[in-house]
Design a protein around this motif. Structure first.
Motif, mmCIF file in Angstrom:
data_model
loop_
_atom_site.group_PDB
_atom_site.id
_atom_site.type_symbol
_atom_site.label_atom_id
_atom_site.label_comp_id
_atom_site.label_asym_id
_atom_site.label_seq_id
_atom_site.Cartn_x
_atom_site.Cartn_y
_atom_site.Cartn_z
ATOM 1 N N ASP A 1 39.319 33.680 24.046
ATOM 2 C CA ASP A 1 38.941 34.470 25.222
ATOM 3 C C ASP A 1 39.477 33.809 26.483
ATOM 4 O O ASP A 1 39.498 32.590 26.600
ATOM 5 C CB ASP A 1 37.413 34.557 25.329
ATOM 6 N N ALA A 2 39.891 34.644 27.434
ATOM 7 C CA ALA A 2 40.412 34.115 28.678
ATOM 8 C C ALA A 2 39.276 33.514 29.485
ATOM 9 O O ALA A 2 38.158 34.013 29.515
ATOM 10 C CB ALA A 2 41.089 35.228 29.467
ATOM 11 N N GLY A 3 39.603 32.404 30.169
ATOM 12 C CA GLY A 3 38.633 31.797 31.062
ATOM 13 C C GLY A 3 38.722 32.437 32.423
ATOM 14 O O GLY A 3 39.241 33.546 32.580
ATOM 15 N N VAL A 4 38.233 31.737 33.416
ATOM 16 C CA VAL A 4 38.319 32.214 34.796
ATOM 17 C C VAL A 4 39.768 32.063 35.261
ATOM 18 O O VAL A 4 40.347 30.982 35.136
ATOM 19 C CB VAL A 4 37.383 31.407 35.709
ATOM 20 N N THR A 5 40.329 33.130 35.749
ATOM 21 C CA THR A 5 41.715 33.070 36.204
ATOM 22 C C THR A 5 41.789 33.268 37.702
ATOM 23 O O THR A 5 41.102 34.122 38.263
ATOM 24 C CB THR A 5 42.585 34.121 35.494
ATOM 25 N N GLN A 6 42.633 32.482 38.324
ATOM 26 C CA GLN A 6 42.791 32.542 39.776
ATOM 27 C C GLN A 6 44.272 32.680 40.128
ATOM 28 O O GLN A 6 45.139 32.162 39.442
ATOM 29 C CB GLN A 6 42.243 31.277 40.448
ATOM 30 N N ILE B 1 35.210 35.410 33.676
ATOM 31 C CA ILE B 1 35.193 35.541 32.231
ATOM 32 C C ILE B 1 34.617 36.908 31.877
ATOM 33 O O ILE B 1 33.683 37.387 32.530
ATOM 34 C CB ILE B 1 34.351 34.411 31.608
ATOM 35 N N SER B 2 35.174 37.526 30.865
ATOM 36 C CA SER B 2 34.713 38.839 30.454
ATOM 37 C C SER B 2 33.212 38.821 30.177
ATOM 38 O O SER B 2 32.701 37.967 29.457
ATOM 39 C CB SER B 2 35.464 39.267 29.188
ATOM 40 N N PRO C 1 34.211 46.512 41.395
ATOM 41 C CA PRO C 1 33.430 47.044 40.264
ATOM 42 C C PRO C 1 33.725 46.363 38.933
ATOM 43 O O PRO C 1 32.870 46.325 38.054
ATOM 44 C CB PRO C 1 33.825 48.529 40.235
ATOM 45 N N ASN C 2 34.932 45.829 38.757
ATOM 46 C CA ASN C 2 35.237 45.138 37.494
ATOM 47 C C ASN C 2 34.832 43.665 37.556
ATOM 48 O O ASN C 2 35.192 42.890 36.677
ATOM 49 C CB ASN C 2 36.729 45.265 37.166
ATOM 50 N N TYR C 3 34.101 43.286 38.595
ATOM 51 C CA TYR C 3 33.544 41.939 38.813
ATOM 52 C C TYR C 3 34.573 40.917 39.273
ATOM 53 O O TYR C 3 34.195 39.770 39.528
ATOM 54 C CB TYR C 3 32.795 41.419 37.595
#
Lengths: 111, 116
Positions: B1-6, B26-27, B70-72
């Motif tokens: 799973d992808a982590g936090v992306t910046q 994160i999702s 809306p997608n956080y």
């Protein structure tokens, strides 16, 4: 202001245990003790957290004093990859708004 | 799973310019926080957002603003850049606030901003 006090730096030999201390004399009953670490040029990484009892996970152990005014992060066998700045942070159970960070402890691992 | 992306990972701006930094949590995580980390110091809290609403604000001037979509995902905006804004800007995500301090907060690798 940070609510925790940590030594600025510590040195340890590779393959030996490391004990990183943290003082938090003003801790309240609802504060959890969290530890994060930050490797060079990376974002902080969660290590472990606890409330009253000692905690273990695959990365480390957390020993909490009976009066909760201090705690110790234990790395059982330090490797060169554990060289990082380690932050001890108090986090209120009811407050998820922010983490208040001190300057942390820079851990130097000697081969 | 992808982590936090910046994004971006690195950028250089001139004094007085504006910058927008982006973060994807994160999702499944609905809470996003922003931190500023000056070299040699621990991160300092800027904002927290949850369900598109600001839930916390640190001691930063009004030149700093943020929003959550809306997608956080989230954006951090800084206007009228100063030399002192040069720092690593970190985004962190967590499932949701108010669930007790057992929530682990996950950080991205950060956006390095240099103001010249």
């Amino acid at each position: 202001d940070a609510k925790t006090t940590q030594p600025n730096s510590m040195e340890s030999n590779e393959e030996e245990p490391v004990h990183l201390p943290c003082n938090h004399s003003t801790i309240s009953g609802t504060d959890y003790i969290h530890w994060y670490r930050q490797l060079p040029s990376q974002g902080p990484e969660y290590v472990i957290h606890g409330l009253t009892s000692n905690v273990n996970n695959r990365m480390a152990s957390l020993a909490i004093a009976e009066d909760r005014k201090s705690s110790t992060l234990i790395l059982h066998r330090a490797t060169l990859r554990d060289a990082a700045v380690y932050y001890c942070i108090l986090r209120d159970w009811n407050d998820n708004y922010q983490l208040i960070w001190g300057a942390g402890t820079k851990l130097i691992i000697k081969p | 799973d992808a982590g936090v992306t910046q994004s971006p990972t690195h950028l250089i701006k001139t004094r007085g310019q504006h910058v927008t930094l982006r973060c994807s949590p994160i999702s499944g995580h609905k809470s996003v926080s922003w931190y500023q980390q000056v070299l040699g110091q621990g991160p300092q809290f800027i904002f927290q957002y949850y369900e598109k609403e600001e839930r916390g604000r640190g001691n930063f001037p009004d030149r700093f603003s943020a929003r959550q979509f809306p997608n956080y995902s989230s954006e951090l905006n800084v206007n009228a850049l100063l030399l002192g804004d040069s720092a690593l800007y970190l985004c962190a995500s967590s499932p949701q606030p108010g669930q007790g301090s057992g929530n682990t907060i996950y950080f991205g690798e950060g956006s390095w901003l240099t103001v010249v």
